[in-house]
Design an enzyme around this catalytic site. Sequence first.
Site, short mmCIF file in Angstrom:
data_model
loop_
_atom_site.label_atom_id
_atom_site.label_comp_id
_atom_site.label_asym_id
_atom_site.label_seq_id
_atom_site.Cartn_x
_atom_site.Cartn_y
_atom_site.Cartn_z
N ASP A 104 35.64 17.71 -31.16
CA ASP A 104 36.76 16.79 -30.97
C ASP A 104 37.90 17.35 -30.14
OD1 ASP A 104 38.17 18.48 -32.86
OD2 ASP A 104 37.15 17.37 -34.45
N HIS A 123 29.16 23.42 -30.18
CA HIS A 123 28.42 22.17 -30.04
C HIS A 123 28.93 21.31 -28.89
CE1 HIS A 123 26.89 22.29 -34.50
NE2 HIS A 123 26.42 23.26 -33.75
#
EC number: 2.3.1.286
Length: 246
Positions: A104, A123
């Site tokens: 995020d 990731h």
Amino acid sequence: MDLAAARAALQAASRVAVLTGAGVSAESGIPTFRDAQTGHWARFRPEDLASPPAYRRDPVMVWEWYAGRYRDVLAAQPNGAHHLLARLEREKGAGFFLATQNVDGLHARAGSGQGGGRMVELHGNLLSARDEVTGDVFPLAAPAELVTPPTSPLGNRMRPNVVWFGEYLPEAALEAAADAFAAAEVALVIGTSGAVYPAAGLAAETLQRGGIAIEINPVETDISWQMTHCVRDVASRGLAALLGEG
């Protein structure tokens, strides 16, 4: 656990390695991957939305899913845990390393990676996309201007810059994390279930070389048994207690 001992060890350490997971961003209102599968998306399996075969089959649908997550992430704000980790980096300087499983971008928005230490995103990052031909990474346009699938400045279609099911973690980021945890005096594992390897094995690198590992999580995890100390609280309160705040 002995909070005073954990606090003293962290304060004395010159080399600190941190692993963060979805629990850190939960306090900012960012749902986990599976929790985000509501409404229209509830009928899909994760592999239908986040895998190379799914993207080859229907890139428009996959991008529709990621565009929604991108909008949600931009609307969120870093919470106390993000800010405390950025402050800890400023205190430890070059001895600080943060590896996050989150995509995020909230750590960077709070200042992580800018205080003398280093941060890697194991990731990937929802705020960017990757040229399918060259592999170059570019920031996404603002949500109101985003056309999906997006095209890179080189004219090629771009895919989300995240690690999908069936893909390996970025080699350079994983190697850097393994080296940092192996060299760390203290490993902090915050808001992650400890179920996903190889990230879940990073704290063991610290322990095997005589360091200590501290977990912050409101519930017991798959790797709690390995930890030197466990702080049973959400990320922001657990970090505040560990850092002697409040």
